[in-house]
Design a protein around this motif. Structure first.
Motif, PDB file in Angstrom:
ATOM      1  N   ASN A   5       0.814  -1.212   0.000  1.00  0.00           N
ATOM      2  CA  ASN A   5       0.000   0.000   0.000  1.00  0.00           C
ATOM      3  C   ASN A   5       0.851   1.267   0.000  1.00  0.00           C
ATOM      4  O   ASN A   5       0.339   2.359   0.180  1.00  0.00           O
ATOM      5  CB  ASN A   5      -0.910   0.018   1.229  1.00  0.00           C
ATOM      6  N   HIS A   6       2.134   1.089  -0.178  1.00  0.00           N
ATOM      7  CA  HIS A   6       3.005   2.250  -0.071  1.00  0.00           C
ATOM      8  C   HIS A   6       2.827   3.182  -1.258  1.00  0.00           C
ATOM      9  O   HIS A   6       2.326   2.801  -2.304  1.00  0.00           O
ATOM     10  CB  HIS A   6       4.454   1.798  -0.004  1.00  0.00           C
ATOM     11  N   ARG A   7       3.306   4.412  -1.082  1.00  0.00           N
ATOM     12  CA  ARG A   7       3.329   5.362  -2.182  1.00  0.00           C
ATOM     13  C   ARG A   7       4.754   5.536  -2.656  1.00  0.00           C
ATOM     14  O   ARG A   7       5.703   5.261  -1.935  1.00  0.00           O
ATOM     15  CB  ARG A   7       2.768   6.708  -1.704  1.00  0.00           C
ATOM     16  N   HIS A   8       4.838   5.988  -3.884  1.00  0.00           N
ATOM     17  CA  HIS A   8       6.158   6.256  -4.447  1.00  0.00           C
ATOM     18  C   HIS A   8       6.845   7.364  -3.656  1.00  0.00           C
ATOM     19  O   HIS A   8       6.197   8.292  -3.191  1.00  0.00           O
ATOM     20  CB  HIS A   8       5.989   6.676  -5.905  1.00  0.00           C
ATOM     21  N   GLU A   9       8.134   7.250  -3.518  1.00  0.00           N
ATOM     22  CA  GLU A   9       8.903   8.249  -2.777  1.00  0.00           C
ATOM     23  C   GLU A   9       9.748   9.059  -3.755  1.00  0.00           C
ATOM     24  O   GLU A   9      10.456   8.491  -4.578  1.00  0.00           O
ATOM     25  CB  GLU A   9       9.817   7.524  -1.783  1.00  0.00           C
ATOM     26  N   ASP A  59       1.890  11.935  -7.373  1.00  0.00           N
ATOM     27  CA  ASP A  59       1.374  10.876  -6.497  1.00  0.00           C
ATOM     28  C   ASP A  59       2.511  10.254  -5.682  1.00  0.00           C
ATOM     29  O   ASP A  59       2.640   9.033  -5.574  1.00  0.00           O
ATOM     30  CB  ASP A  59       0.669   9.803  -7.333  1.00  0.00           C
TER      31      ASP A  59
ATOM     32  N   GLN B  21      -3.903  14.895 -11.446  1.00  0.00           N
ATOM     33  CA  GLN B  21      -2.745  14.009 -11.366  1.00  0.00           C
ATOM     34  C   GLN B  21      -2.574  13.256 -12.673  1.00  0.00           C
ATOM     35  O   GLN B  21      -3.538  12.872 -13.315  1.00  0.00           O
ATOM     36  CB  GLN B  21      -2.929  13.014 -10.227  1.00  0.00           C
ATOM     37  N   GLU B 141      10.249  -1.809   1.108  1.00  0.00           N
ATOM     38  CA  GLU B 141       9.078  -2.383   1.767  1.00  0.00           C
ATOM     39  C   GLU B 141       8.871  -3.836   1.392  1.00  0.00           C
ATOM     40  O   GLU B 141       8.296  -4.612   2.140  1.00  0.00           O
ATOM     41  CB  GLU B 141       7.836  -1.583   1.397  1.00  0.00           C
TER      42      GLU B 141
END
Lengths: 374, 222
Positions: A5-9, A59, B21, B141
């Protein structure tokens, strides 16, 4: 496997000041290390607002990497101001913060602030290098080690960066040995950008020199690794493992869609990593131009085109998708003077192949096409 | 004959969506459900190599399909914990056909699979098995999934012990690595007579070469 569920960094390397207490001879900021100019707080606010807007449009969550010069010689009051602005500007997204330091004479009150704020301090320490010197030319190692002893077990320590150059490449084993012994992850960074003309001749490395050094470290890591992560080898190993398992991935660096990392100079001119400080590739001034203007700039278009040219060989690579192509796309002209023409020109491809050899994988060959479709 | 592979490259920028976006979608393909435009047009774009990822060369017809899918995705209200199904891909086959990991817009919502299957322009392909794969753009992650000991057998066990800090807690006493203070480690290295590979403390070149030989023969193990 649990879905992620992570977002791009999106990383922002922000050059707060070029002023430095050291005079490392290979430093790509060498000509400006005595320049006391520093971003003022009002402008930092404007900078971070635009950073926030760009990240939102892409995003992504921002990773602010405060850079120099030497950021840890800047007084506490200034840093308190910076964090107040960060808290003020980034109210609806998570922000990762790190600082890159030589740790020669850090302000310890600032380090304490970083601890409280969860900031990671990356420490530049080459292990084997007589070119990391003070203004008078004397060495810095003893003092840096003393300071490193002080933070090594604290969460504030974020790992090391060791620069590899023509002058220390034969001692790359020591670099591995040191970081492996202290249990700290490290990024091995071959000399990649120059500040003055002769610098490349003195410190620059050929592709084969870099590959041989990294492959040596890979073998040592495999043989004796203590649990540390070594970049860029870890990315290569990871791709190799997934390739061996027959996995597919679409993790591709498409610069036009999503930037991974931008560099903001002390004068707020903004660049991609591979074209930092090259005027024709400037995205514009981030405190004067809007987020839209920055991302639609001619400089960015040129940088995108350059990155695409460098990635043109990726379509023929069996690792594409497992390897994003980012390292190749954002390589500097010192790392890669011309666009690569074969996969053998790609460092990541060669390293992934070496990793596959270690894994006992037999199918990796430059002549073998991508896996047959099911 | 070398196949033309466009899968990873075939990503399109669709411009600005309603929320401002930029949406990224990989090109859809041969969609019986969507009757226009003609699949052959799309096939031509891919098989001819005209569709270059970064150049965004794409016909209005193909764009129409992509935008249809994009709209469907935007309207979808599935929980955010679902896999990111914005990625799908298509490949041009040497024969001129196409392959994708999605069979229709509906399948984007139902499936998240990296399985490849051929597309027949006259029949819908069989549905892929459900096999979600995490996006790995942020490798920190997900990396541990890749080399979990239980997922990679003997090699993974050896590799994990050596390379993954989080797994160090599971090491036996024999495996455990003693951390040395930086200043002590540095002095130790300085004391070495030679600083060449093979003469480093703890690095036995002979043993290392032997082990590498075994590894290359797939005879991994302690």
């Amino acid at each position: 496997m649990k879905p992620s569920n992570h977002r791009h960094e999106m990383t922002w390397v922000i050059k707060l000041t070029k002023l430095c207490n050291l005079r490392c001879r290979y430093c790509y900021e060498y000509k400006d290390l005595d320049n006391p100019a520093r971003m003022d707080l009002d402008n930092i606010r404007n900078l971070l607002i635009t950073v926030r807007d760009i990240c939102k449009n892409q995003d992504s969550d921002p990773h602010l990497c405060w850079h120099g010069g030497e950021p840890l010689i800047i007084p506490l009051k200034y840093w308190e101001g910076v964090f107040a602005i960060i808290d003020d500007v980034f109210t609806d997204c998570s922000v990762k913060i790190s600082v890159q330091s030589n740790l020669y004479s850090p302000r310890w009150d600032v380090v304490e602030l970083f601890k409280a704020k969860g900031v990671k301090i990356g420490v530049s320490f080459d292990v084997a290098n007589s070119d990391r010197v003070q203004k008078n030319g004397s060495g810095t190692e003893d003092r840096v080690l003393q300071n490193l002893d002080r933070i090594i077990d604290d969460p504030v320590y974020g790992g090391g960066i060791a620069v590899l150059s023509k002058k220390n490449i034969n001692q790359v084993g020591s670099v591995f040995q040191f970081y492996n012994g202290i249990g700290a992850s490290v990024r091995i960074l071959p000399f990649y950008r120059k500040s003055y003309d002769d610098q490349k001749d003195v410190f620059g490395l050929s592709q084969s020199e870099i590959f041989n050094a990294l492959e040596s470290v890979l073998n040592m890591w495999w043989q004796n690794g203590s649990g540390i992560i070594i970049e860029p080898l870890w990315q290569s190993m990871r791709a190799a493992i997934r390739y061996s398992k027959g996995e597919q991935s679409n993790n591709i660096f498409i610069k036009q869609l999503r930037e991974n990392c931008l560099v903001v100079d002390t004068n707020f001119e903004t660049y991609a990593v591979g074209t930092t400080y090259l005027e024709e590739y400037s995205y514009g001034n981030i405190i004067e131009d809007s987020a839209t203007k920055i991302m639609d700039s001619d400089g960015r278009r040129k940088a995108i085109s350059r990155a695409e040219d460098r990635m043109s060989i990726c379509e023929t690579c069996q690792f594409w998708g497992l390897c994003s192509g980012y390292a190749l796309a954002e390589s500097t002209d010192i790392e890669m003077p011309l666009s690569p023409t074969t996969l053998n020109d790609c460092m990541q491809h060669r390293l992934i192949s070496s990793c596959l050899n270690l894994l006992g994988e037999k199918t990796c060959s430059l002549d073998i096409p991508s896996p047959t479709l099911a | 004959m070398k196949a033309l592979y466009l899968s990873a490259a075939s990503t399109l920028a669709l411009g600005s969506a309603a929320d401002g976006q930029v949406q990224a979608f990989q090109a859809p393909v041969k969609v019986p459900i969507l009757e226009t435009p003609a699949p052959t047009q799309i096939a031509h774009e891919f098989s001819s190599g005209e569709l270059l990822v970064h150049k965004n060369k794409i016909s209005a017809a193909t764009r129409q399909i992509v935008e249809t899918w994009a709209a469907q995705r935007r309207n979808d209200a599935r929980p955010s914990t679902d896999p990111d199904y914005s990625e799908f891909w298509v490949e041009a086959r040497p024969s001129g056909g196409l392959a994708t990991n999605q069979s229709s817009p509906d399948d984007i919502l139902l499936n998240w699979s990296r399985k490849r299957y051929n597309l027949d322009v006259t029949r819908p392909p069989s549905l892929p098995s459900y096999s979600p794969v995490a996006d790995d753009s942020n490798w920190s992650e997900t990396m541990y999934h890749d080399i979990r000991p239980d997922g990679w057998g003997e090699i993974g066990q050896g590799l994990s012990k050596r390379m993954i800090p989080e797994i160090r807690t599971n090491l036996t006493e024999d495996d455990a690595v003693k951390r040395v203070k930086p200043s002590e480690m540095f002095q130790s290295i300085k004391r070495m007579k030679s600083d060449r590979l093979g003469s480093l403390p703890g690095f036995d070149q002979k043993t290392a070469l032997s082990e590498l030989k075994n590894l290359k023969s797939n005879k991994v193990g302690k």
